[in-house]
Design an enzyme around this catalytic site. Sequence first.
Site, PDB file in Angstrom:
ATOM      1  N   LYS A 237       0.823  -1.220   0.000  1.00 23.07           N
ATOM      2  CA  LYS A 237       0.000   0.000   0.000  1.00 23.07           C
ATOM      3  C   LYS A 237       0.855   1.269   0.000  1.00 23.07           C
ATOM      4  CE  LYS A 237      -2.125  -0.926   3.906  1.00 23.07           C
ATOM      5  NZ  LYS A 237      -1.623  -2.254   4.276  1.00 23.07           N
TER       6      LYS A 237
ATOM      7  N   ARG B 212      -9.368   1.928   8.983  1.00 22.93           N
ATOM      8  CA  ARG B 212      -8.972   0.553   9.273  1.00 22.93           C
ATOM      9  C   ARG B 212     -10.003  -0.168  10.103  1.00 22.93           C
ATOM     10  NH1 ARG B 212      -3.063   1.077   8.928  1.00 22.93           N
ATOM     11  NH2 ARG B 212      -1.953  -0.784   9.579  1.00 22.93           N
TER      12      ARG B 212
ATOM     13  N   ARG C 131      11.288  -6.409   4.498  1.00 21.17           N
ATOM     14  CA  ARG C 131      11.225  -4.999   4.895  1.00 21.17           C
ATOM     15  C   ARG C 131      11.860  -4.802   6.277  1.00 21.17           C
ATOM     16  NH1 ARG C 131       5.434  -2.148   5.220  1.00 21.17           N
ATOM     17  NH2 ARG C 131       5.321  -3.086   7.271  1.00 21.17           N
TER      18      ARG C 131
ATOM     19  N   ARG D 158      -0.571  -8.542  13.398  1.00 15.72           N
ATOM     20  CA  ARG D 158      -1.139  -7.479  12.546  1.00 15.72           C
ATOM     21  C   ARG D 158      -2.034  -8.075  11.472  1.00 15.72           C
ATOM     22  NH1 ARG D 158       4.215  -5.232  11.077  1.00 15.72           N
ATOM     23  NH2 ARG D 158       3.180  -4.160   9.385  1.00 15.72           N
TER      24      ARG D 158
HETATM   25  P1  AMP Z   1       1.000   0.967   8.905  1.00 14.45           P
HETATM   26  O1  AMP Z   1       2.210   1.769   8.626  1.00 14.45           O
HETATM   27  O2  AMP Z   1      -0.215   1.448   8.169  1.00 14.45           O
HETATM   28  O3  AMP Z   1       1.227  -0.509   8.746  1.00 14.45           O
HETATM   29  O4  AMP Z   1       0.657   1.195  10.463  1.00 14.45           O
HETATM   30  C1  AMP Z   1       1.554   0.831  11.488  1.00 14.45           C
HETATM   31  C2  AMP Z   1       0.833   0.778  12.828  1.00 14.45           C
HETATM   32  O5  AMP Z   1       0.295   2.078  13.135  1.00 14.45           O
HETATM   33  C3  AMP Z   1      -0.374  -0.146  12.873  1.00 14.45           C
HETATM   34  O6  AMP Z   1      -0.004  -1.489  13.169  1.00 14.45           O
HETATM   35  C4  AMP Z   1      -1.181   0.482  14.001  1.00 14.45           C
HETATM   36  O7  AMP Z   1      -0.617   0.195  15.263  1.00 14.45           O
HETATM   37  C5  AMP Z   1      -0.984   1.966  13.733  1.00 14.45           C
HETATM   38  N1  AMP Z   1      -1.994   2.519  12.788  1.00 14.45           N
HETATM   39  C6  AMP Z   1      -1.759   3.037  11.547  1.00 14.45           C
HETATM   40  N2  AMP Z   1      -2.892   3.443  10.982  1.00 14.45           N
HETATM   41  C7  AMP Z   1      -3.892   3.171  11.875  1.00 14.45           C
HETATM   42  C8  AMP Z   1      -5.293   3.344  11.859  1.00 14.45           C
HETATM   43  N3  AMP Z   1      -5.931   3.881  10.799  1.00 14.45           N
HETATM   44  N4  AMP Z   1      -5.987   2.941  12.950  1.00 14.45           N
HETATM   45  C9  AMP Z   1      -5.382   2.419  14.028  1.00 14.45           C
HETATM   46  N5  AMP Z   1      -4.063   2.209  14.105  1.00 14.45           N
HETATM   47  C10 AMP Z   1      -3.309   2.587  13.038  1.00 14.45           C
END
Ligand code: AMP
Length: 188
Positions: free
Chosen positions: A16, A90, A129, A146
């Site tokens: 993404k 999310r 990564r 996750r």
């Molecule tokens: P990402 O970089 O999108 O994989 O996000 C990394 C981490 O940030 C996730 O595992 C969550 O802990 C937190 N996070 C990011 N976006 C959200 C969201 N929209 N809602 C809740 N937690 C988020």
Amino acid sequence: MQPEVILLMGPPGAGKGTQASALAERRDLRKLSTGDMLRANVSEGTDLGMRAKALMDAGELVPDDLIVAMVRSELDSMRPVRVLLDGFPRTPGQAEALDGLLAEYGAEMTAAVLLDVPNDMLVERLLKRAAEEGRTDDTEETIRHRMSVYEKSTRPLIDFYAERGVMHRVSGVGAVAEVTSRIEEVLD
Ligand code: AMP
């Protein structure tokens, strides 16, 4: 310019972030990545960052109200709203809050794109990564968690946007540029 709101969805490791950057540039949209915003808050040591860090490291979601407040302040200064959403919404609660925000700002969801990648490939990509970027939430155990959070909390959004007729599925397997072209095909 018209408002445009594109959501990139998919499990962790689907690509993404990479696709969001490419598409935002090509379509003159601002990339809005809640994960990037949270990581910036963590490294700056803000109040929000301190509240979010342990949850992020554990692969848990940060509470909806904190996320929605963060997105609201970003959209507040943007007219027309032209965004490429990466990692937000999310949860169903976030999706409903986003509807409200967009209505306030005279916009609506233009398209949601789901990046489809087989599970075994996701783990492989995330471990790669982890080695390259050293993200603290890219350990094998957290990756698994996750993914289960994605299945439980985020997957229901596919139906939510499909019912509105804005959902598109695209294969996320292949070279970055190939995947970008596939996404552009469904958007035009
Ligand atoms: P990402 O970089 O999108 O994989 O996000 C990394 C981490 O940030 C996730 O595992 C969550 O802990 C937190 N996070 C990011 N976006 C959200 C969201 N929209 N809602 C809740 N937690 C988020």
